[in-house]
Design a protein around this motif. Structure first.
Motif, short mmCIF file in Angstrom:
data_model
loop_
_atom_site.label_atom_id
_atom_site.label_comp_id
_atom_site.label_asym_id
_atom_site.label_seq_id
_atom_site.Cartn_x
_atom_site.Cartn_y
_atom_site.Cartn_z
N VAL A 127 2.25 -6.32 6.47
CA VAL A 127 3.34 -5.72 5.71
C VAL A 127 3.65 -4.32 6.20
CG1 VAL A 127 4.09 -4.96 3.42
CG2 VAL A 127 2.86 -7.12 3.66
N CYS A 128 2.64 -3.45 6.24
CA CYS A 128 2.89 -2.05 6.60
C CYS A 128 3.32 -1.92 8.06
CB CYS A 128 1.66 -1.19 6.32
SG CYS A 128 0.16 -1.69 7.19
N GLY A 129 3.03 -2.89 8.92
CA GLY A 129 3.46 -2.83 10.31
C GLY A 129 4.83 -3.45 10.53
N ASN A 130 5.43 -4.01 9.48
CA ASN A 130 6.76 -4.63 9.59
C ASN A 130 7.67 -4.14 8.46
OD1 ASN A 130 6.46 -6.86 11.82
ND2 ASN A 130 4.64 -7.08 10.54
N LEU A 131 7.57 -2.86 8.12
CA LEU A 131 8.33 -2.34 6.99
C LEU A 131 9.83 -2.43 7.23
CD1 LEU A 131 6.31 0.79 5.80
CD2 LEU A 131 6.62 -1.40 4.63
#
Length: 305
Positions: A127-131
Motif C-alpha cells: 500500500v505505502c509503496g503504491n500510494l
C-alpha cells in the motif's frame, strides 16, 4: 412567560425538512470510499482477477530489468544465499554431519523460505509503496498485496526448474512423492498471501515496519530449520517443552518440512512433526481468511492521511 414547543422547520405545508443523510439514503447515494460488505468486496476482487495477474506479471518482468543479467537474478539470489549458508553451516559449523543429503536439504529450505520472506517484505510495501495508484483509482486495495504475493509465486515456479536440476545432480530424481509438493505449495501460498495482507495493513499505518522487518525475518529464518535440522536439535538437546512445540509448529518450518519430505528421498516421515498436514492447513486457513478480513476492515483508510 408561556413555554413554547420547538417544531422542525417545514418544507411545504405540514412537511419537515429532510436531513442530508436521509435525503442521500432515499436517492441511493453512499459515502465516497466507504467499505463494502465482505461478500461484495470478494466479488470486486474476483472481477479484477485479470488486473491482479497482469500487475504481478509486470512487476516480475520489471524487477531486474536494470540488471545486465536480468531475470537470472531470480535464480542466482537464492543460490548465492544457499552457497553462503553451506560454507558457514555445512563446512565451518559442521551441520552437514547430522543431515543426509545436506545440499538438497539446504537448497530446498532456502528456496521455500525465500518464497515466504519475499512475500512478507513485498506486503509491507503493497500500500505505502503504491500510494499514487491507491489515491488515483478506485479498486479493492487487497488487489495489491494479493498481486505481490502472486508475483512471488510466479518467481518460485520459475526457480523450481533450477531446484529440480540441483536435486538431480545430487541424486534426487522425480518420483511419485514429488506430487505432494503441489498441495504443500498451494497451502504455503495461501498462508503467505494472508500474512502479506496483514503486513500491508500494518505498514500502511506505520511505514517504519518495512525497515524493521528484515531483522524479524532473519530471526524467524534461524528458528525455521532452513540450514539445520530441527529433529536433530530436538533429539540432541534437552529443551523446554514449549520451545520444542514452537519449533515444530513454526509455520515456515512446517512448509519447508513438507517440501523436503516430497522432494528428498532420505527425508522421511519420522522427521516430520506430528499432524503436519493439519498444521499446514490450519496455518493457511488462519492467515488466509484472517489476513483477508483484517485487511478488509481498514479498506476505507488506505491512502488517506
Amino acid at each position: 412567560m408561556s413555554s413554547q414547543t420547538f417544531s422542525p422547520p417545514l418544507a411545504g405545508p405540514g412537511r419537515p425538512v429532510e436531513s442530508p443523510g436521509a435525503l442521500a439514503a432515499r436517492h441511493g447515494l453512499t459515502v465516497s470510499g466507504a467499505r463494502p460488505s465482505l461478500r461484495a468486496y470478494t466479488g470486486q476482487l474476483w472481477a479484477r482477477r485479470h488486473f491482479i495477474t497482469a500487475f504481478a506479471t509486470a512487476r516480475l518482468t520489471a524487477q531486474y530489468s536494470q540488471a545486465k543479467l536480468g531475470q537470472l537474478w531470480q535464480l542466482m539470489t537464492p543460490l548465492l544465499n544457499a552457497a553462503v549458508y553451506y560454507l558457514i553451516f555445512g563446512v565451518l559449523l559442521g551441520t552437514s554431519r547430522d543431515v543426509p543429503d545436506f545440499v538438497p536439504f539446504l537448497v530446498t529450505g532456502v528456496f521455500i523460505w525465500t518464497f515466504t520472506a519475499n512475500s512478507i517484505m513485498n506486503g509491507t510495501r503493497a500500500v505505502c509503496g503504491n500510494l499514487g495508484l491507491v489515491r488515483a483509482l478506485h479498486f479493492p486495495r487487497a488487489s495489491l498485496p494479493i498481486a505481490l504475493a502472486l508475483q512471488q509465486f510466479q518467481q518460485l515456479l520459475f526457480s523450481l526448474g533450477a531446484l529440480t536440476v540441483i536435486l538431480a545432480v545430487f541424486g534426487q530424481f522425480p518420483s511419485v512423492s514429488w506430487l505432494l509438493a503441489v498441495p504443500a505449495l498451494l497451502l504455503q501460498s495461501v498462508f503467505n498471501t494472508g500474512l502479506s495482507m496483514v503486513m500491508a495493513r500494518l505498514a500502511a499505518r506505520t511505514p517504519d515496519i518495512s525497515q524493521l522487518m528484515p531483522f524479524l525475518l532473519r530471526t524467524w529464518m534461524y528458528t525455521s530449520g532452513v540450514m539445520w535440522s530441527i529433529p536433530a536439535v530436538l533429539k540432541n538437546h534437552d529443551l523446554p517443552q514449549w520451545v520444542m512445540l514452537a519449533l515444530q509448529c513454526n509455520p515456515a518450518a512446517v512448509y519447508i518440512d513438507l517440501m523436503r519430505f516430497a522432494l528428498i528421498e532420505s527425508y522421511t516421515s519420522a522427521q516430520l512433526p506430528p499432524h503436519v498436514w493439519a498444521l499446514a492447513l490450519g496455518w493457511a486457513v488462519l492467515f488466509g481468511a484472517g489476513g483477508f478480513v483484517y485487511f478488509w476492515k481498514a479498506e476505507e483508510r488506505y491512502g488517506r492521511g
